[in-house]
Design a protein around this motif. Structure first.
Motif, PDB file in Angstrom:
ATOM      1  N   LEU A  46      59.706 -13.763 -38.698  1.00 30.50           N
ATOM      2  CA  LEU A  46      59.066 -12.301 -38.934  1.00 30.50           C
ATOM      3  C   LEU A  46      58.747 -12.090 -40.428  1.00 30.50           C
ATOM      4  O   LEU A  46      58.495 -11.059 -40.826  1.00 30.50           O
ATOM      5  CB  LEU A  46      60.190 -11.439 -38.376  1.00 30.50           C
ATOM      6  CG  LEU A  46      60.581 -11.363 -36.917  1.00 30.50           C
ATOM      7  CD1 LEU A  46      61.785 -10.345 -36.711  1.00 30.50           C
ATOM      8  CD2 LEU A  46      59.121 -10.770 -36.178  1.00 30.50           C
ATOM      9  N   GLY A  47      58.846 -13.456 -41.224  1.00 28.62           N
ATOM     10  CA  GLY A  47      58.601 -13.174 -42.412  1.00 28.62           C
ATOM     11  C   GLY A  47      59.587 -12.994 -43.324  1.00 28.62           C
ATOM     12  O   GLY A  47      59.204 -12.677 -44.732  1.00 28.62           O
ATOM     13  N   ALA A  48      60.625 -13.129 -43.039  1.00 28.04           N
ATOM     14  CA  ALA A  48      61.832 -12.859 -44.039  1.00 28.04           C
ATOM     15  C   ALA A  48      62.152 -13.871 -44.969  1.00 28.04           C
ATOM     16  O   ALA A  48      61.999 -14.945 -44.595  1.00 28.04           O
ATOM     17  CB  ALA A  48      63.195 -12.338 -43.227  1.00 28.04           C
ATOM     18  N   THR A  49      62.788 -13.687 -46.232  1.00 29.54           N
ATOM     19  CA  THR A  49      62.840 -14.764 -47.173  1.00 29.54           C
ATOM     20  C   THR A  49      64.076 -15.297 -46.643  1.00 29.54           C
ATOM     21  O   THR A  49      65.021 -14.584 -46.196  1.00 29.54           O
ATOM     22  CB  THR A  49      62.618 -14.324 -48.636  1.00 29.54           C
ATOM     23  OG1 THR A  49      63.627 -13.293 -48.710  1.00 29.54           O
ATOM     24  CG2 THR A  49      61.200 -13.722 -48.835  1.00 29.54           C
ATOM     25  N   ALA A  56      69.816 -19.361 -34.424  1.00 32.47           N
ATOM     26  CA  ALA A  56      68.384 -18.787 -33.770  1.00 32.47           C
ATOM     27  C   ALA A  56      68.301 -17.441 -34.399  1.00 32.47           C
ATOM     28  O   ALA A  56      67.018 -17.112 -34.638  1.00 32.47           O
ATOM     29  CB  ALA A  56      68.734 -18.506 -32.309  1.00 32.47           C
ATOM     30  N   TYR A  57      69.180 -16.760 -35.080  1.00 28.28           N
ATOM     31  CA  TYR A  57      69.008 -15.319 -35.597  1.00 28.28           C
ATOM     32  C   TYR A  57      68.316 -15.601 -36.906  1.00 28.28           C
ATOM     33  O   TYR A  57      67.483 -14.758 -37.268  1.00 28.28           O
ATOM     34  CB  TYR A  57      70.481 -14.684 -35.715  1.00 28.28           C
ATOM     35  CG  TYR A  57      71.267 -14.459 -34.615  1.00 28.28           C
ATOM     36  CD1 TYR A  57      70.848 -13.492 -33.654  1.00 28.28           C
ATOM     37  CD2 TYR A  57      72.313 -15.118 -34.243  1.00 28.28           C
ATOM     38  CE1 TYR A  57      71.719 -13.233 -32.499  1.00 28.28           C
ATOM     39  CE2 TYR A  57      73.062 -14.893 -33.114  1.00 28.28           C
ATOM     40  CZ  TYR A  57      72.578 -13.956 -32.204  1.00 28.28           C
ATOM     41  OH  TYR A  57      73.277 -13.677 -31.032  1.00 28.28           O
ATOM     42  N   GLU A  58      68.688 -16.608 -37.614  1.00 32.43           N
ATOM     43  CA  GLU A  58      67.965 -16.764 -39.030  1.00 32.43           C
ATOM     44  C   GLU A  58      66.644 -17.255 -38.564  1.00 32.43           C
ATOM     45  O   GLU A  58      65.613 -16.913 -39.441  1.00 32.43           O
ATOM     46  CB  GLU A  58      68.891 -17.755 -39.749  1.00 32.43           C
ATOM     47  CG  GLU A  58      70.430 -17.263 -40.342  1.00 32.43           C
ATOM     48  CD  GLU A  58      71.128 -18.433 -40.749  1.00 32.43           C
ATOM     49  OE1 GLU A  58      71.374 -18.829 -41.893  1.00 32.43           O
ATOM     50  OE2 GLU A  58      71.761 -19.457 -39.472  1.00 32.43           O
ATOM     51  N   GLU A  59      66.465 -18.123 -37.716  1.00 31.74           N
ATOM     52  CA  GLU A  59      64.968 -18.618 -37.377  1.00 31.74           C
ATOM     53  C   GLU A  59      64.066 -17.481 -36.805  1.00 31.74           C
ATOM     54  O   GLU A  59      63.014 -17.168 -37.374  1.00 31.74           O
ATOM     55  CB  GLU A  59      65.040 -19.657 -36.345  1.00 31.74           C
ATOM     56  CG  GLU A  59      65.883 -20.795 -36.847  1.00 31.74           C
ATOM     57  CD  GLU A  59      65.907 -21.758 -35.631  1.00 31.74           C
ATOM     58  OE1 GLU A  59      65.572 -21.526 -34.464  1.00 31.74           O
ATOM     59  OE2 GLU A  59      66.582 -22.977 -35.703  1.00 31.74           O
ATOM     60  N   ALA A  60      64.745 -16.495 -36.138  1.00 30.11           N
ATOM     61  CA  ALA A  60      63.694 -15.319 -35.728  1.00 30.11           C
ATOM     62  C   ALA A  60      63.501 -14.415 -37.078  1.00 30.11           C
ATOM     63  O   ALA A  60      62.346 -14.000 -37.066  1.00 30.11           O
ATOM     64  CB  ALA A  60      64.630 -14.545 -34.725  1.00 30.11           C
ATOM     65  N   ALA A  61      64.335 -14.250 -38.044  1.00 31.18           N
ATOM     66  CA  ALA A  61      64.092 -13.752 -39.071  1.00 31.18           C
ATOM     67  C   ALA A  61      63.037 -14.141 -39.771  1.00 31.18           C
ATOM     68  O   ALA A  61      62.011 -13.471 -40.719  1.00 31.18           O
ATOM     69  CB  ALA A  61      65.561 -13.283 -39.761  1.00 31.18           C
ATOM     70  N   ARG A  62      63.199 -15.433 -40.127  1.00 28.23           N
ATOM     71  CA  ARG A  62      62.258 -16.274 -40.808  1.00 28.23           C
ATOM     72  C   ARG A  62      60.897 -15.946 -40.065  1.00 28.23           C
ATOM     73  O   ARG A  62      59.787 -16.238 -40.865  1.00 28.23           O
ATOM     74  CB  ARG A  62      62.550 -17.658 -41.005  1.00 28.23           C
ATOM     75  CG  ARG A  62      63.850 -17.841 -42.220  1.00 28.23           C
ATOM     76  CD  ARG A  62      63.881 -19.081 -42.636  1.00 28.23           C
ATOM     77  NE  ARG A  62      64.422 -19.912 -41.472  1.00 28.23           N
ATOM     78  CZ  ARG A  62      65.821 -20.121 -41.288  1.00 28.23           C
ATOM     79  NH1 ARG A  62      66.640 -19.679 -42.177  1.00 28.23           N
ATOM     80  NH2 ARG A  62      66.223 -20.773 -40.311  1.00 28.23           N
ATOM     81  N   THR A 108      67.003 -13.010 -45.314  1.00 25.19           N
ATOM     82  CA  THR A 108      67.754 -13.487 -43.992  1.00 25.19           C
ATOM     83  C   THR A 108      69.265 -13.446 -44.213  1.00 25.19           C
ATOM     84  O   THR A 108      70.150 -13.045 -43.323  1.00 25.19           O
ATOM     85  CB  THR A 108      67.505 -14.825 -43.859  1.00 25.19           C
ATOM     86  OG1 THR A 108      65.858 -14.952 -43.500  1.00 25.19           O
ATOM     87  CG2 THR A 108      68.006 -15.363 -42.703  1.00 25.19           C
ATOM     88  N   PHE A 109      69.767 -14.010 -45.459  1.00 24.80           N
ATOM     89  CA  PHE A 109      71.220 -13.855 -45.755  1.00 24.80           C
ATOM     90  C   PHE A 109      71.687 -12.544 -45.794  1.00 24.80           C
ATOM     91  O   PHE A 109      72.677 -12.144 -45.195  1.00 24.80           O
ATOM     92  CB  PHE A 109      71.487 -14.651 -46.819  1.00 24.80           C
ATOM     93  CG  PHE A 109      72.831 -14.468 -47.506  1.00 24.80           C
ATOM     94  CD1 PHE A 109      73.952 -15.524 -46.755  1.00 24.80           C
ATOM     95  CD2 PHE A 109      73.293 -13.768 -48.368  1.00 24.80           C
ATOM     96  CE1 PHE A 109      75.294 -15.022 -47.350  1.00 24.80           C
ATOM     97  CE2 PHE A 109      74.434 -13.659 -49.051  1.00 24.80           C
ATOM     98  CZ  PHE A 109      75.374 -14.295 -48.502  1.00 24.80           C
ATOM     99  N   GLN A 110      70.987 -11.629 -46.595  1.00 22.98           N
ATOM    100  CA  GLN A 110      71.460 -10.415 -46.782  1.00 22.98           C
ATOM    101  C   GLN A 110      71.586  -9.409 -45.649  1.00 22.98           C
ATOM    102  O   GLN A 110      72.474  -8.638 -45.199  1.00 22.98           O
ATOM    103  CB  GLN A 110      70.608  -9.406 -47.950  1.00 22.98           C
ATOM    104  CG  GLN A 110      71.185  -8.196 -48.266  1.00 22.98           C
ATOM    105  CD  GLN A 110      70.198  -7.673 -49.149  1.00 22.98           C
ATOM    106  OE1 GLN A 110      69.188  -7.973 -49.925  1.00 22.98           O
ATOM    107  NE2 GLN A 110      70.666  -6.325 -49.947  1.00 22.98           N
TER     108      GLN A 110
END
Length: 275
Positions: free
Chosen positions: A176-179, A168-174, A183-185
């Protein structure tokens, strides 16, 4: 004030834990005490005076053995293994988050070396190097032998970490427009950083202490465990105990430094950082 009464189970477990600690650290305490023998002291009790003589003697040229060079080899080898362990374990953990063809077979192949006796692994690698006309050395064949021991543990640890990690944390970052790299960094890596430090520390410790898988693969130069083993049949002074004390303190120092880094990374940001 109400006090919770402790049953018999608590005291039985406390006694068991005390016996376990004594069993674990009893021999270590004997080595620690004997390393402070006086100049005329021997390898057994009672102590013949108290001094730091054998610690000073440790840094002098020995008739048998070379502490400094063997320590540098073990330390360098441990750092090499630690770096590869962290990178490969991280990549494996990321790869196995998604199912792919052959994943099960690859997983069992990765951990298979854990069930093979270490001395057989060492012997096999040494024979292969000889068959190809290559000279075994601690930085080549020894390095590979240590990885067969440390990598499975690192991979298993990262599997456990990612199994508990919510996407869910990675999905939230994506959202918000993160590549993917951002997202990894900025999301994934900071959250698993303490686990990566643990993987690195575990790999370094396993390599630094490894004896059996180094026996046939270190070549002409010994690592510290091999040097200590070789000296047990030749050294008749407490300098060997002093070496054990110094290496133990070094190991505890590495653990404390790693723990301090983990606690620093796990600390929540302050107001200034949030602002």
């Amino acid at each position: 004030m109400n006090h919770e009464r402790r049953g018999k189970e608590f005291y039985l477990l406390a006694i068991f834990f005390t016996l376990f600690v004594l069993f674990l650290y009893g021999p270590l305490s004997a080595v620690l005490i004997l390393s402070f023998q006086g100049p005329d002291g021997g390898l057994t009790f009672p102590l013949n005076g108290l001094s730091l003589h054998w610690f000073y003697n440790l840094f002098e040229r020995q008739a048998v053995g070379n502490f400094g060079a063997s320590f540098r080899r073990s330390f360098t080898l441990g750092l090499m293994v630690m770096a590869v362990n962290v990178v490969v374990a991280l990549l494996a953990g990321l790869a196995f988050r998604r199912r792919f063809r052959g994943a099960t077979a690859l997983f069992y192949l990765t951990v298979a070396s854990l069930v093979v006796p270490s001395i057989i692994i060492s012997l096999g690698i040494g024979v292969v190097f000889q068959q190809f006309g290559l000279k075994p050395a601690w930085y080549s064949s020894g390095f590979g032998a240590h990885l067969t021991w440390t990598l499975p543990f690192g991979v298993l640890i990262m599997f456990a970490v990612f199994n508990r990690f919510s996407p869910a944390y990675e999905e939230a970052a994506r959202d918000l427009g993160a590549t993917s790299w951002q997202t990894f960094q900025h999301v994934l890596l900071p959250m698993i950083a303490p686990s990566l430090i643990g993987v690195g520390l575990f790999g370094f410790t396993l390599s630094y202490d490894e004896f059996a898988r180094t026996l046939m693969t270190s070549g002409s130069y010994n690592t510290l465990p091999l040097e200590i083993y070789g000296m047990t049949t030749n050294v008749t002074t407490p300098v060997l105990y002093a070496l054990g004390t110094v290496t133990t303190l070094f190991s505890f120092t590495i653990i404390l430094v790693a723990l301090a880094v983990i606690l620093t990374l796990a600390r929540p940001p302050g107001k200034a950082e949030l602002g």
